[in-house]
Design a protein around this motif. Structure first.
Motif, PDB file in Angstrom:
ATOM      1  N   SER A 108       0.693  -1.266  -0.008  1.00 26.52           N
ATOM      2  CA  SER A 108      -0.018  -0.058  -0.026  1.00 26.52           C
ATOM      3  C   SER A 108       0.901   1.202   0.079  1.00 26.52           C
ATOM      4  N   TYR A 213       1.041 -11.210  -5.398  1.00 24.12           N
ATOM      5  CA  TYR A 213       0.633 -12.663  -5.029  1.00 24.12           C
ATOM      6  C   TYR A 213       1.292 -13.500  -5.860  1.00 24.12           C
ATOM      7  N   ARG A 257       2.816  -5.145   7.733  1.00 27.26           N
ATOM      8  CA  ARG A 257       2.828  -3.881   6.967  1.00 27.26           C
ATOM      9  C   ARG A 257       4.275  -3.827   6.231  1.00 27.26           C
TER      10      ARG A 257
HETATM   11  C1  LIG Z   1      -3.126  -6.137  -5.543  1.00 30.31           C
HETATM   12  C2  LIG Z   1      -2.824  -5.485  -4.376  1.00 30.31           C
HETATM   13  N1  LIG Z   1      -1.881  -4.754  -4.108  1.00 30.31           N
HETATM   14  C3  LIG Z   1      -1.498  -4.429  -2.819  1.00 30.31           C
HETATM   15  C4  LIG Z   1      -2.048  -4.652  -1.977  1.00 30.31           C
HETATM   16  C5  LIG Z   1      -1.904  -4.215  -0.216  1.00 30.31           C
HETATM   17  O1  LIG Z   1      -0.783  -4.766   0.259  1.00 30.31           O
HETATM   18  P1  LIG Z   1      -0.261  -4.739   1.486  1.00 30.31           P
HETATM   19  O2  LIG Z   1      -0.889  -5.458   2.626  1.00 30.31           O
HETATM   20  O3  LIG Z   1       1.234  -5.124   1.373  1.00 30.31           O
HETATM   21  O4  LIG Z   1      -0.436  -3.368   1.932  1.00 30.31           O
HETATM   22  C6  LIG Z   1      -3.324  -5.584  -1.977  1.00 30.31           C
HETATM   23  C7  LIG Z   1      -3.941  -6.133  -0.840  1.00 30.31           C
HETATM   24  O5  LIG Z   1      -5.156  -6.902  -0.712  1.00 30.31           O
HETATM   25  C8  LIG Z   1      -3.635  -6.116  -3.207  1.00 30.31           C
HETATM   26  O6  LIG Z   1      -4.621  -6.847  -3.393  1.00 30.31           O
END
Ligand SMILES: Cc1ncc(COP(=O)(O)O)c(C=O)c1O
Length: 410
Positions: A108, A213, A257
């Motif tokens: 994020s 993923y 995080r």
């Molecule tokens: C495609 C995608 N990008 C980023 C994120 C955010 O991930 P993080 O927990 O590393 O902030 C998610 C979370 O579901 C996601 O599905």
């Protein structure tokens, strides 16, 4: 006591279009919970809500770091041993032109930081439709118009190149790929990645390749091995690219995080942008410190948990797909990665009404397609197929019954 009434404090107008449908549905769920019902959450992609467990050696590494006093600020780009491990991971992904790596508080933060460091007012970036809603939220926050390109459901949700060409403007700076995809569970083919690389070269675009993923591929090759993920930056090594990766999904620690960015491409071309990213990295001080000590053990230690995770997800994906294929009004492109299915639903009202009524009537929570964006005239909903088979089967019969009752399916 002051007698004047405090004036209402309004939020910035640029937030008007910030939506996060996945969590916005919580209000409807709260209503149902207050009536004494239990809601089954098939809406949030958190494996820790279900029968998935963080590998103990990773927990031990973070715990040890805390005990060893690694509780102050970390270096802004990340601790050296984590950066080394991420470079190693980039090499395993086939990325040969790594120029820089940095650690963030989750992908994020990588998304926020990389967009903020690139786009000026009046410029835009291309985001997929449907997309993971954080991208449009960050653009709204920065006052940048969303310029979305279609993913083509009739072509296994591949990016629609003709639509990308149509949407490109002289002010387009970047294109976002989410691969494996949230919400569709699709994978980009090598040919598609090559075509996107070609397009990025012709139009001087940065590619943001969200590969959070990448270890959750559910397809097998002919020998029964998991199909390897193809990193964009391995296909387009010269193209300025930031590959987004993290611990939340592959290593089952979304609450920690921890994410990162891998900067690759032509060294001279990407240098000023990379320096801009570092300015923002310094301004926000650092990512979570002790958890960074778990990055190296995660990336270089035993990967056994992934065998179990993929086995469970394959079985749950197959169950989900079978249900989609056998349920009237529902159809779905089979997910190939991550833990999401994005079925199409043939109904005469909006998918938002469908989803809200489903929560009220059957206490099952999925997310409406309009929360992710979709082609006009189509309706979808996103299922998170993380729960065990028995729970999923119960949820699916409840959804089928709801469809049958509400839309009088034969
Ligand atoms: C495609 C995608 N990008 C980023 C994120 C955010 O991930 P993080 O927990 O590393 O902030 C998610 C979370 O579901 C996601 O599905």
């Amino acid at each position: 006591m002051p007698t004047t009434q405090a004036r209402e404090v309004t939020a910035a107008r640029r937030l008007d279009n910030v939506r996060y449908a996945i969590r916005d549905l919580a209000c409807v769920a709260d209503e149902v919970i207050q009536q004494g019902h239990k809601v089954l959450p098939l809406n949030v992609g958190d494996p820790l809500n279900f029968d998935f467990h963080t590998p103990p050696h990773i927990i031990e590494a973070a715990y040890k770091a805390m005990r060893d006093g690694k509780n102050g600020y970390a270096p802004s780009p990340g601790i050296p041993e984590a950066l080394d491990a991420i470079r190693g991971e980039a090499a395993r992904k086939g990325i040969s032109t790594v120029r820089d790596v940095f650690v963030t508080s989750g992908v994020s933060e990588t998304v926020d930081l990389c967009i903020s460091a690139l786009v000026n007012p009046g410029e835009d970036i291309l985001t997929p439709k449907p997309d993971y809603p954080l991208y449009s939220a960050v653009l709204c926050k920065l006052g940048i118009a969303v310029n979305a390109y279609d993913l083509n459901e009739d072509d296994a949700w591949q990016p629609e190149l003709a639509d990308i060409e149509r949407k490109l403007t002289p002010r387009t700076r970047a294109i976002v790929l989410i691969n494996p995809n949230n919400p569709t569970g699709s994978l980009c083919s090598r040919e598609m990645l090559e075509q996107i690389a070609d397009l990025a070269r012709r139009h001087s675009l940065v590619v943001f390749s969200d590969e959070i993923y990448d270890k959750l591929i559910l397809d097998y090759d002919s020998q029964g091995n998991a199909t390897p993920h193809i990193a964009f930056a391995a296909v387009g090594p010269d193209v300025p690219c930031i590959t987004f990766g993290g611990m939340s999904k592959n290593y089952l620690v979304p609450g920690w995080r921890i994410g990162w960015g891998i900067v690759s491409g032509d060294a001279a071309a990407i240098k000023p942008y990379s320096e801009g990213i570092h300015r923002l990295l310094r301004a926000r001080l650092c990512a979570n410190h002790p958890e960074q000590y778990a990055i190296k053990p995660a990336l270089e230690g035993p990967q056994d948990h992934l065998i179990d995770v993929r086995r469970k997800l394959r079985s749950r994906r197959d169950l989900t797909q079978k249900w989609c294929e056998s349920t009237p009004r529902v159809s779905c492109v089979a997910p190939r990665g991550a833990f999401y299915a994005y079925p199409k639903i043939d109904i005469s009202e909006s998918d938002e009404v469908f989803v809200k009524e489903l929560i009220r009537e059957k206490h099952v929570m999925v997310v409406h397609g309009s929360g992710f964006g979709q082609k006009p005239g189509t309706q979808h909903f996103r299922i998170v197929f993380l729960p065990d088979e028995k729970t999923l089967a119960n949820a699916y019969s409840a959804i089928a019954e709801f469809i049958q009752q509400r839309y009088r399916t034969a």
